[in-house]
Scaffold this motif. Structure first.
Motif, PDB file in Angstrom:
ATOM      1  N   ARG A  97       0.835  -1.210   0.000  1.00  0.00           N
ATOM      2  CA  ARG A  97       0.000   0.000   0.000  1.00  0.00           C
ATOM      3  C   ARG A  97       0.864   1.252   0.000  1.00  0.00           C
ATOM      4  O   ARG A  97       0.581   2.214  -0.721  1.00  0.00           O
ATOM      5  N   TYR A  98       1.911   1.257   0.823  1.00  0.00           N
ATOM      6  CA  TYR A  98       2.821   2.400   0.887  1.00  0.00           C
ATOM      7  C   TYR A  98       3.464   2.655  -0.475  1.00  0.00           C
ATOM      8  O   TYR A  98       3.563   3.800  -0.926  1.00  0.00           O
ATOM      9  N   ILE A  99       3.924   1.583  -1.137  1.00  0.00           N
ATOM     10  CA  ILE A  99       4.586   1.738  -2.436  1.00  0.00           C
ATOM     11  C   ILE A  99       3.603   2.286  -3.468  1.00  0.00           C
ATOM     12  O   ILE A  99       3.916   3.213  -4.218  1.00  0.00           O
ATOM     13  N   ILE A 151       9.032  -3.368  -8.501  1.00  0.00           N
ATOM     14  CA  ILE A 151       9.652  -2.983  -7.242  1.00  0.00           C
ATOM     15  C   ILE A 151       9.702  -4.209  -6.346  1.00  0.00           C
ATOM     16  O   ILE A 151       8.668  -4.843  -6.088  1.00  0.00           O
ATOM     17  N   ILE A 152      10.894  -4.529  -5.882  1.00  0.00           N
ATOM     18  CA  ILE A 152      11.076  -5.636  -4.952  1.00  0.00           C
ATOM     19  C   ILE A 152      11.460  -5.029  -3.616  1.00  0.00           C
ATOM     20  O   ILE A 152      12.444  -4.287  -3.521  1.00  0.00           O
ATOM     21  N   ALA A 153      10.671  -5.337  -2.594  1.00  0.00           N
ATOM     22  CA  ALA A 153      10.953  -4.812  -1.259  1.00  0.00           C
ATOM     23  C   ALA A 153      11.968  -5.721  -0.573  1.00  0.00           C
ATOM     24  O   ALA A 153      11.845  -6.947  -0.616  1.00  0.00           O
ATOM     25  N   ARG A 154      12.967  -5.119   0.024  1.00  0.00           N
ATOM     26  CA  ARG A 154      13.944  -5.865   0.807  1.00  0.00           C
ATOM     27  C   ARG A 154      13.520  -5.867   2.274  1.00  0.00           C
ATOM     28  O   ARG A 154      12.599  -5.159   2.673  1.00  0.00           O
ATOM     29  N   PHE A 157       5.315   5.478   6.001  1.00  0.00           N
ATOM     30  CA  PHE A 157       5.020   5.880   4.627  1.00  0.00           C
ATOM     31  C   PHE A 157       5.994   6.915   4.099  1.00  0.00           C
ATOM     32  O   PHE A 157       6.484   6.812   2.982  1.00  0.00           O
ATOM     33  N   HIS A 158       6.298   7.941   4.894  1.00  0.00           N
ATOM     34  CA  HIS A 158       7.159   9.020   4.416  1.00  0.00           C
ATOM     35  C   HIS A 158       8.578   8.528   4.131  1.00  0.00           C
ATOM     36  O   HIS A 158       9.200   8.946   3.151  1.00  0.00           O
ATOM     37  N   GLU A 159       9.069   7.615   4.977  1.00  0.00           N
ATOM     38  CA  GLU A 159      10.396   7.047   4.734  1.00  0.00           C
ATOM     39  C   GLU A 159      10.384   6.166   3.486  1.00  0.00           C
ATOM     40  O   GLU A 159      11.341   6.158   2.714  1.00  0.00           O
ATOM     41  N   THR A 160       9.277   5.441   3.282  1.00  0.00           N
ATOM     42  CA  THR A 160       9.140   4.601   2.090  1.00  0.00           C
ATOM     43  C   THR A 160       9.176   5.461   0.838  1.00  0.00           C
ATOM     44  O   THR A 160       9.886   5.161  -0.123  1.00  0.00           O
TER      45      THR A 160
END
Length: 114
Positions: free
Chosen positions: A62-64, A83-86, A94-97
């Motif tokens: 959701r964040y992405i 996009i692959i999340a590590r 959210f803001h850091e994402t």
């Protein structure tokens, strides 16, 4: 995100992995594949089971998606993004994402300056 803006099929993911270029930071790996005939960008998301439980993985997705919606005016429209999340992405709000995605997209040179 609209259905036509998503990459869902395995063949489409594989095509982006094989033909696209990858860019990474600590939280995300982004594959970018240019498509000249495309009108709007498409994104595919991959968040592995090692990252967390289903709630956490869905939260990351959701964040992405929201970050891409907010960045859509700055992004190149003639490309597919996977996009692959590590593992580190699980600890971000959210803001850091969004900031981390902006960073990796700048590395990929697909963000336009406003």
């Amino acid at each position: 995100m609209r259905k036509r803006q998503r990459i869902k099929k395995n063949e489409e993911f594989q095509k982006v992995f094989k033909s696209g270029k990858s860019f990474a930071n600590r939280q995300f790996v982004v594959y970018v594949m240019r498509k000249e005939e495309q009108i709007e960008f498409r994104i595919g998301l991959s968040v592995g089971k090692k990252i967390g439980n289903a709630v956490k993985r869905n939260q990351i997705k959701r964040y992405i998606r929201q970050a891409f919606l907010e960045l859509k005016d700055e992004l190149r429209n003639d490309a597919d993004y996977v996009i692959i999340a590590r593992h580190q992405a699980a600890n971000l709000d959210f803001h850091e994402t969004k900031k981390s995605l902006q960073h990796v997209l700048r590395i990929a040179k697909v963000l336009r300056k406003k």
